[in-house]
Design a protein around this motif. Structure first.
Motif, short mmCIF file in Angstrom:
data_model
loop_
_atom_site.label_atom_id
_atom_site.label_comp_id
_atom_site.label_asym_id
_atom_site.label_seq_id
_atom_site.Cartn_x
_atom_site.Cartn_y
_atom_site.Cartn_z
N ARG A 51 -52.52 36.73 -3.73
CA ARG A 51 -53.47 36.85 -4.84
C ARG A 51 -54.40 38.06 -4.66
NH1 ARG A 51 -52.96 34.73 -9.59
NH2 ARG A 51 -55.24 34.70 -9.80
N SER A 79 -59.76 39.69 -19.54
CA SER A 79 -59.96 39.80 -18.10
C SER A 79 -61.42 40.12 -17.83
CB SER A 79 -59.05 40.88 -17.51
OG SER A 79 -59.37 42.14 -18.06
N THR A 112 -59.35 34.54 -8.03
CA THR A 112 -58.96 33.23 -7.51
C THR A 112 -60.20 32.46 -7.13
OG1 THR A 112 -56.95 34.25 -6.60
CG2 THR A 112 -57.50 32.01 -5.86
N GLU A 120 -54.27 35.08 -14.84
CA GLU A 120 -55.38 36.02 -14.66
C GLU A 120 -56.42 35.43 -13.72
OE1 GLU A 120 -57.38 39.53 -15.04
OE2 GLU A 120 -55.42 39.03 -15.87
N SER A 142 -64.28 39.50 -10.84
CA SER A 142 -62.87 39.77 -11.10
C SER A 142 -62.19 40.37 -9.88
CB SER A 142 -62.74 40.72 -12.30
OG SER A 142 -61.41 41.08 -12.51
N GLY A 143 -60.99 39.89 -9.60
CA GLY A 143 -60.17 40.44 -8.53
C GLY A 143 -60.51 39.96 -7.15
N ARG A 200 -56.33 39.71 -7.58
CA ARG A 200 -56.36 38.77 -8.70
C ARG A 200 -57.52 37.80 -8.51
NH1 ARG A 200 -53.64 39.98 -12.97
NH2 ARG A 200 -52.33 38.15 -13.31
N GLY A 241 -55.81 41.51 -19.78
CA GLY A 241 -55.26 41.63 -18.45
C GLY A 241 -54.07 42.55 -18.42
N ASP A 254 -48.88 33.05 -11.71
CA ASP A 254 -49.66 34.28 -11.60
C ASP A 254 -50.61 34.46 -12.79
OD1 ASP A 254 -50.42 36.73 -10.41
OD2 ASP A 254 -49.10 37.82 -11.79
#
Length: 642
Positions: free
Chosen positions: A542, A365, A547, A515, A379-380, A545, A357, A513
């Motif tokens: 977020r 990540s 979530t 990954e 991801s993200g 990131r 990450g 915060d």
């Protein structure tokens, strides 16, 4: 190890195969302290045992009218008395040191295990049992470890006195030597019964304690439904069962104590009767009779340690067994096999397995993938997971955090199995917030003093979680706090409502915060208006990131990049919230509680945290468009002082 040197730099790796093995491991790791205690115990007991010989020597000197031998006897008595006092003082000192250091070692092991397992500990062992092991059981374990060396010194003293009496006066020594094993071992047949009764008492006491803890924890609910008297009556019955079990256990131990008094008394009567018979025949002197009589009297003291070690082992064995059971627990990730190749599941190619990450070097990540359910979290993105079974959603959330069942597959992050990552790296990579997060007592600033990447400031986390009114309420209750962040929280945040506790816990999670952040029903106790603002703040903070939010509220679901429906342990459909409401009946049944999606109210909140905002009209047709993160009134001043 001395008390002032605690805690241990490394408490070691315990032998948890059984309770006795754990006790043996503790004794071996305190060998120096055990040997010191044994040495001082031998000095003390041998000095006490030598007193009858000095007394007998003095009596015989008086009978023989020998002043020189009488003076020598006086000197020997003074020397034995000094040795007795010195040995007793240092024995007590070393014994207490052994007790405290053994208990401290067990407590360190338990604390290390609790920190290692995290939330998985209380899912596998009842919280009450963990508390019982770390308090009462630790003392019992330390008692046995400490008593072992004293018992060894006492046993060696008894053996030495028996051999000495055989040499000093064979006629009476035979009687003593024959009677001592009977006196020492007579309680052995009674120990199994005493142990079973003591175990039954502890089991009933544990149930009563658990019932009391549950009652106190749910007192607010009990008062609401009027169930105080019902639970009080249950606790009365449980406490009476504990009392009866304690009486039965005490009766057995009193029988053991009576045996330890009766048998030495009978041995003493036999020695006196036979000794008088020998003295009348002229086969022994008066001094020898006094010596043997006094020796048998003094032996009651070391023989008492036979009863103590029996009691200590009886109480410590189940305690050690419980401690060993807790200490033997492992993270599910520690039972895994070899690394899974990137082709074993989605979430990254060969180059992704070693990727890290941007914020934490060494942290993997990429996509998060659960092979058990087929859940893929890109991801993200903000992914919402809808599951009709709350228990199943909780288990899935924990599995995403790396707590896979023993026979289940591991979750993959960027193609890397979470069970292959070191614990600190895994916790940095994925953070799971439970349905009922715990708030420790202290200030809000201390609550937010957690390992974090540094990319998110406390003010930003508090703003996203909409904690303005929470800080105001805490500041009003803490008149001495110049800064709202210095306001004090009570234990577990009991002075706050359920929704306020949830928001503070959410702020703490956002501040770290990680990954990947997994939130399990983070707004279930929050009113509709606040929940909508939290959803906006969560998406804004977020952004970019990974979530995962387990929820069934349309206000949260509509802010997700993608929504996943998990039914009967498998992913059945993926899409946008509004599309799924229109096209998927199973999804609509969960989200709208089986009513029309456009008009049905959502009743997931907690009335204790609602501010008069009805949750009606929260269906798909009434959802507001996403908005930017608004500033909260009153938090600008906090930011200036933070």
């Amino acid at each position: 190890m001395q008390i002032q040197d605690l805690p241990y730099p490394d408490p070691g790796v315990p032998d948890t195969r059984s309770g006795p093995r754990f006790l043996w491991w503790l004794g071996r790791n305190q060998l120096d302290g055990q040997l010191r205690s044994l040495a001082w115990g031998l000095l003390h007991f041998m000095a006490v045992a030598a007193l009858p010989f000095c007394v007998g020597f003095a009596v015989q000197a008086v009978v023989d009218r020998s002043g020189g031998r009488l003076a020598l006897a006086g000197g020997l008595l003074a020397l034995c008395s000094a040795a007795t006092a010195l040995g007793d003082t240092l024995l007590h000192r070393s014994a207490v040191t052994n007790w405290i250091t053994a208990a401290a070692r067990v407590q360190q092991l338990l604390a290390r295990k609790a920190a290692h397992l995290g939330a998985a500990l209380t899912r596998r062992v009842a919280a009450g049992e963990v508390v019982a092991v770390s308090t009462g059981d630790v003392e019992k374990i330390g008692w046995f470890v400490e008593a072992a060396s004293r018992f060894t010194a006492a046993a060696l003293t008894v053996a030495a006195v028996g051999i000495g009496l055989l040499v000093y006066q064979p006629a009476l020594g035979v009687v003593v030597a024959a009677g001592l094993p009977v006196v020492a071992l007579a309680v052995l047949p009674l120990l199994p019964h005493a142990t079973r009764r003591a175990d039954a008492q502890r089991e009933k006491a544990g149930r009563a304690t658990e019932l009391a803890s549950d009652t106190v924890a749910g007192l607010r609910v009990l008062r609401g439904i009027g169930g105080e008297e019902l639970f009080l009556d249950r606790y009365r019955r449980a406490s009476q069962e504990v009392r009866r079990a304690a009486v039965r256990s005490a009766r057995m131990w009193s029988l053991i104590a009576a045996t330890q008094v009766l048998l030495p008394g009978l041995l003493l009567v036999a020695v006196v009767w036979y000794g008088i018979h020998l003295a009348r025949q002229g086969r022994i002197s008066v001094g020898e009779l006094v010596t043997v009589y006094s020796s048998v009297m003094v032996l009651n003291y070391p023989l008492w340690h036979f009863q103590e070690i029996a009691m200590a082992y009886s109480f410590s064995r189940p305690s050690a067994q419980r401690a060993a059971r807790v200490l033997s627990l492992e993270r599910a990730t520690e039972r895994s096999g070899a690394r899974v190749r990137a082709s074993d599941g989605p979430g990254g190619g060969p180059g992704d397995a070693g990727s890290t990450g941007p914020g934490t070097p060494g942290t993997p990540s990429g996509d998060l993938y659960d092979p058990a359910t087929g859940l893929l979290v890109p991801s993200g993105l903000l992914t919402a997971v809808v599951c009709g079974d709350p228990d199943a959603s909780g288990l899935l959330a924990q599995r995403l955090g790396g707590h896979a069942p023993q026979d289940g597959p591991s979750v993959l992050l960027g193609g890397v199995r979470l069970d292959e990552l070191p614990l600190d790296v895994a916790r940095t990579a994925v953070l799971v917030q439970d349905k009922d997060p715990v708030l420790l007592s202290g200030s809000v600033r201390e609550l937010l003093d957690v390992p974090a990447s540094g990319a998110v400031r406390p003010i930003e986390a508090l703003t996203a979680a909409r904690c303005d009114d929470v800080l105001d309420a805490l500041a009003q209750g803490s008149s001495d706090a110049a800064d709202p962040l210095d306001a004090r929280l009570t234990e577990r945040g009991r002075s706050l409502s359920g929704g306020q506790r949830q928001r503070l816990a959410l702020a703490r999670s956002l501040l770290t915060d990680p990954e990947v952040l997994v939130l399990d029903e983070p707004t279930s106790a929050v009113d509709a208006h606040t929940e909508a603002r939290i959803a906006e703040g969560l998406r804004h903070l977020r952004n970019g990131r990974t979530t995962v939010v387990f929820a069934s509220s349309p206000l949260l679901l509509d802010h997700a990049d993608r929504v996943v429906l998990v039914h009967e342990g498998e992913v059945v459909v993926v899409g946008a919230h509004r599309d799924l409401v229109d096209t998927e009946p199973r999804y609509r049944a969960v989200v709208t509680r089986g009513t029309d999606a456009a008009t049905a109210p959502d009743t997931a909140g907690d009335a204790s945290d609602r501010d008069g905002d009805p949750r009606d009209g929260r269906g798909a047709a009434t959802l507001k468009p996403r908005a930017e993160l608004p500033e909260l009134v009153g938090l600008e001043e906090i930011e200036e002082t933070a």
